[in-house]
Design an enzyme around this catalytic site. Structure first.
Site, PDB file in Angstrom:
ATOM      1  N   ARG A  37       0.821  -1.211   0.000  1.00  0.00           N
ATOM      2  CA  ARG A  37       0.000   0.000   0.000  1.00  0.00           C
ATOM      3  C   ARG A  37       0.853   1.259   0.000  1.00  0.00           C
ATOM      4  O   ARG A  37       0.469   2.270  -0.549  1.00  0.00           O
ATOM      5  CB  ARG A  37      -0.942  -0.011   1.211  1.00  0.00           C
ATOM      6  CG  ARG A  37      -2.018  -1.081   1.108  1.00  0.00           C
ATOM      7  CD  ARG A  37      -2.740  -1.274   2.408  1.00  0.00           C
ATOM      8  NE  ARG A  37      -1.815  -1.679   3.468  1.00  0.00           N
ATOM      9  CZ  ARG A  37      -2.174  -1.910   4.724  1.00  0.00           C
ATOM     10  NH1 ARG A  37      -3.426  -1.771   5.075  1.00  0.00           N
ATOM     11  NH2 ARG A  37      -1.273  -2.278   5.613  1.00  0.00           N
ATOM     12  N   VAL A  64      -4.359  -6.087  -0.336  1.00  0.00           N
ATOM     13  CA  VAL A  64      -4.760  -7.469  -0.648  1.00  0.00           C
ATOM     14  C   VAL A  64      -6.157  -7.807  -0.139  1.00  0.00           C
ATOM     15  O   VAL A  64      -6.727  -8.824  -0.516  1.00  0.00           O
ATOM     16  CB  VAL A  64      -3.739  -8.503  -0.113  1.00  0.00           C
ATOM     17  CG1 VAL A  64      -2.374  -8.318  -0.755  1.00  0.00           C
ATOM     18  CG2 VAL A  64      -3.639  -8.458   1.417  1.00  0.00           C
ATOM     19  N   TYR A 156      -4.960 -14.456  15.360  1.00  0.00           N
ATOM     20  CA  TYR A 156      -3.772 -14.422  14.491  1.00  0.00           C
ATOM     21  C   TYR A 156      -3.273 -15.855  14.245  1.00  0.00           C
ATOM     22  O   TYR A 156      -2.982 -16.226  13.106  1.00  0.00           O
ATOM     23  CB  TYR A 156      -2.662 -13.565  15.120  1.00  0.00           C
ATOM     24  CG  TYR A 156      -1.382 -13.567  14.309  1.00  0.00           C
ATOM     25  CD1 TYR A 156      -1.356 -13.049  13.014  1.00  0.00           C
ATOM     26  CD2 TYR A 156      -0.204 -14.119  14.821  1.00  0.00           C
ATOM     27  CE1 TYR A 156      -0.191 -13.066  12.260  1.00  0.00           C
ATOM     28  CE2 TYR A 156       0.964 -14.137  14.072  1.00  0.00           C
ATOM     29  CZ  TYR A 156       0.965 -13.605  12.795  1.00  0.00           C
ATOM     30  OH  TYR A 156       2.117 -13.639  12.040  1.00  0.00           O
ATOM     31  N   GLY A 187       9.782 -17.877  13.269  1.00  0.00           N
ATOM     32  CA  GLY A 187       9.593 -17.509  14.663  1.00  0.00           C
ATOM     33  C   GLY A 187       9.732 -16.001  14.752  1.00  0.00           C
ATOM     34  O   GLY A 187       9.385 -15.281  13.795  1.00  0.00           O
TER      35      GLY A 187
HETATM   36  N1  LIG Z   1       7.920 -10.551  12.325  1.00  0.00           N
HETATM   37  C1  LIG Z   1       7.649 -11.733  12.832  1.00  0.00           C
HETATM   38  O1  LIG Z   1       8.090 -12.069  13.959  1.00  0.00           O
HETATM   39  C2  LIG Z   1       6.837 -12.723  12.043  1.00  0.00           C
HETATM   40  C3  LIG Z   1       6.775 -14.038  12.514  1.00  0.00           C
HETATM   41  C4  LIG Z   1       6.030 -14.971  11.808  1.00  0.00           C
HETATM   42  C5  LIG Z   1       5.384 -14.604  10.656  1.00  0.00           C
HETATM   43  N2  LIG Z   1       5.441 -13.312  10.209  1.00  0.00           N
HETATM   44  C6  LIG Z   1       4.708 -12.993   8.971  1.00  0.00           C
HETATM   45  O2  LIG Z   1       5.595 -12.400   8.057  1.00  0.00           O
HETATM   46  C7  LIG Z   1       4.856 -11.606   7.126  1.00  0.00           C
HETATM   47  C8  LIG Z   1       5.554 -10.255   6.979  1.00  0.00           C
HETATM   48  O3  LIG Z   1       5.533  -9.583   8.222  1.00  0.00           O
HETATM   49  P1  LIG Z   1       6.746  -8.669   8.728  1.00  0.00           P
HETATM   50  O4  LIG Z   1       7.230  -9.269   9.980  1.00  0.00           O
HETATM   51  O5  LIG Z   1       7.694  -8.410   7.619  1.00  0.00           O
HETATM   52  O6  LIG Z   1       5.922  -7.346   9.143  1.00  0.00           O
HETATM   53  P2  LIG Z   1       6.005  -5.825   8.605  1.00  0.00           P
HETATM   54  O7  LIG Z   1       7.396  -5.306   8.679  1.00  0.00           O
HETATM   55  O8  LIG Z   1       4.945  -5.108   9.367  1.00  0.00           O
HETATM   56  O9  LIG Z   1       5.579  -5.954   7.079  1.00  0.00           O
HETATM   57  C9  LIG Z   1       4.264  -6.341   6.731  1.00  0.00           C
HETATM   58  C10 LIG Z   1       4.025  -6.095   5.247  1.00  0.00           C
HETATM   59  O10 LIG Z   1       2.680  -6.507   4.941  1.00  0.00           O
HETATM   60  C11 LIG Z   1       2.065  -5.484   4.185  1.00  0.00           C
HETATM   61  N3  LIG Z   1       0.622  -5.451   4.381  1.00  0.00           N
HETATM   62  C12 LIG Z   1      -0.057  -5.457   5.540  1.00  0.00           C
HETATM   63  N4  LIG Z   1      -1.370  -5.370   5.302  1.00  0.00           N
HETATM   64  C13 LIG Z   1      -1.523  -5.288   3.937  1.00  0.00           C
HETATM   65  C14 LIG Z   1      -2.613  -5.180   3.064  1.00  0.00           C
HETATM   66  N5  LIG Z   1      -3.875  -5.101   3.525  1.00  0.00           N
HETATM   67  N6  LIG Z   1      -2.389  -5.158   1.734  1.00  0.00           N
HETATM   68  C15 LIG Z   1      -1.132  -5.231   1.266  1.00  0.00           C
HETATM   69  N7  LIG Z   1      -0.049  -5.329   2.027  1.00  0.00           N
HETATM   70  C16 LIG Z   1      -0.240  -5.355   3.358  1.00  0.00           C
HETATM   71  C17 LIG Z   1       2.736  -4.192   4.648  1.00  0.00           C
HETATM   72  O11 LIG Z   1       2.683  -3.264   3.568  1.00  0.00           O
HETATM   73  P3  LIG Z   1       1.818  -1.909   3.526  1.00  0.00           P
HETATM   74  O12 LIG Z   1       1.433  -1.589   4.940  1.00  0.00           O
HETATM   75  O13 LIG Z   1       2.731  -0.886   2.918  1.00  0.00           O
HETATM   76  O14 LIG Z   1       0.693  -2.245   2.630  1.00  0.00           O
HETATM   77  C18 LIG Z   1       4.163  -4.639   4.881  1.00  0.00           C
HETATM   78  O15 LIG Z   1       4.894  -4.560   3.678  1.00  0.00           O
HETATM   79  C19 LIG Z   1       3.440 -11.527   7.674  1.00  0.00           C
HETATM   80  O16 LIG Z   1       2.621 -12.429   6.965  1.00  0.00           O
HETATM   81  C20 LIG Z   1       3.586 -11.977   9.119  1.00  0.00           C
HETATM   82  O17 LIG Z   1       2.414 -12.551   9.621  1.00  0.00           O
HETATM   83  C21 LIG Z   1       6.161 -12.370  10.884  1.00  0.00           C
END
Ligand SMILES: NC(=O)c1ccc[n+]([C@@H]2O[C@H](COP(=O)([O-])OP(=O)(O)OC[C@H]3O[C@@H](n4cnc5c(N)ncnc54)[C@H](OP(=O)(O)O)[C@@H]3O)[C@@H](O)[C@H]2O)c1
Length: 255
Positions: A37, A64, A156, A187
């Site tokens: 976004r 999305v 979640y 993790g």
């Molecule tokens: N960090 C952790 O510890 C962790 C652990 C397990 C799994 N994960 C998973 O890893 C993935 C990435 O997370 P991250 O840790 O990199 O977090 P992050 O730094 O907050 O990045 C999240 C990304 O998702 C995008 N996003 C969120 N809502 C959206 C929407 N409605 N439409 C399009 N894009 C959207 C955001 O982009 P915009 O806001 O610019 O659209 C951002 O680029 C997620 O699926 C999360 O559940 C993270």
């Protein structure tokens, strides 16, 4: 380092794991469709990768959660960007940390709409082309909470459990095609994830990553690149990657 010369569509490329995947695949030689976004961030990342590796990229503003926009934007990709070889369904988030009896509907809806329905919408738009071309790979970013439910994060956790089921279902539905399907379960990774979860409370977010060495986004990008660069007859079903200091959800060796 492994090379990857195909076209990669990354959702949530504006931050964290998605941006790290863009850097890893850009360095590996891929052409990138960067989706998110915050388009200003996509433009900055595109410039960085063009300067660093000569990466060719196409940026798309994509929420999305909006089924209509997802189908339209992906149908309207310029002709030379339509043949997606690898889809990385990474966009996702957690909101709040509360027991179900205190949960907020808007948080639940945002998580379900983004982490489950968003993945379905994007995959539905991209997959027919992969099937038609007889080539492709879908890599979903799950979480260890898919199998180890996190306390105060039932919804979640449920979205990531649903994503795991969808990933398995995809593999069944694509049986007989050469398309590969992978899920990577991280993790704790230090990204903007916790700032988003706590709606901008930087201190509360920082506390999540204090006292131990969390994963870096590049650690997950490395696992994604690994799965994507196996020979065509090898399907990595799933990879779980945790910080050494994390034994399981909620069990972290903080010094
Ligand atoms: N960090 C952790 O510890 C962790 C652990 C397990 C799994 N994960 C998973 O890893 C993935 C990435 O997370 P991250 O840790 O990199 O977090 P992050 O730094 O907050 O990045 C999240 C990304 O998702 C995008 N996003 C969120 N809502 C959206 C929407 N409605 N439409 C399009 N894009 C959207 C955001 O982009 P915009 O806001 O610019 O659209 C951002 O680029 C997620 O699926 C999360 O559940 C993270």
């Amino acid at each position: 380092m492994s090379g990857f010369t195909g076209t990669v569509l990354i959702t949530g490329a504006t931050a964290g794991i998605g941006a790290a995947c863009a850097r890893a695949f850009g360095q590996a030689g891929a052409r990138l469709i960067l989706a998110g976004r915050r388009v200003d961030r996509l433009e900055a990342l595109a410039g960085e990768l063009r300067d660093a590796h000569g990466t060719d990229s196409h940026r798309i503003a994509l929420d999305v959660r909006d089924a209509g926009v997802v189908s339209r934007v992906l149908e309207d990709l310029p002709t030379d960007w339509r043949a997606v070889d690898l889809l990385i369904n990474n966009a996702g988030l957690a909101r709040g940390l509360a027991p179900i009896q205190e949960g907020e509907f808007r948080d639940w809806e945002e998580m379900i709409d983004t982490n489950v329905k968003g993945v379905l919408y994007v995959t539905r738009a991209v997959l027919p082309g992969m099937v038609r071309r007889g080539r492709g790979h879908v890599i979903n970013i799950g979480s260890i909470v898919a199998s180890e439910v996190a306390p105060n994060a039932a919804v979640y956790s449920a979205t990531k459990a649903a994503l795991e089921t969808i990933t398995t279902g995809l593999r069944l539905d694509l049986f007989g095609t050469p398309i590969r399907v992978t899920i990577v379960h991280p993790g704790l990774v230090e990204t903007e994830f916790s700032v988003v979860r706590f709606r901008g409370d930087e201190q509360r977010a920082a506390d999540i990553y204090a006292g131990y060495k969390p994963l870096e986004p590049a650690d997950i990008a490395d696992a994604v690149l690994y799965a994507a660069t196996r020979p065509p007859h090898v399907n990595i079903d799933q990879l779980t990657v945790k910080p050494t200091a994390q034994a399981r959800v909620g069990m972290i060796d903080k010094k």
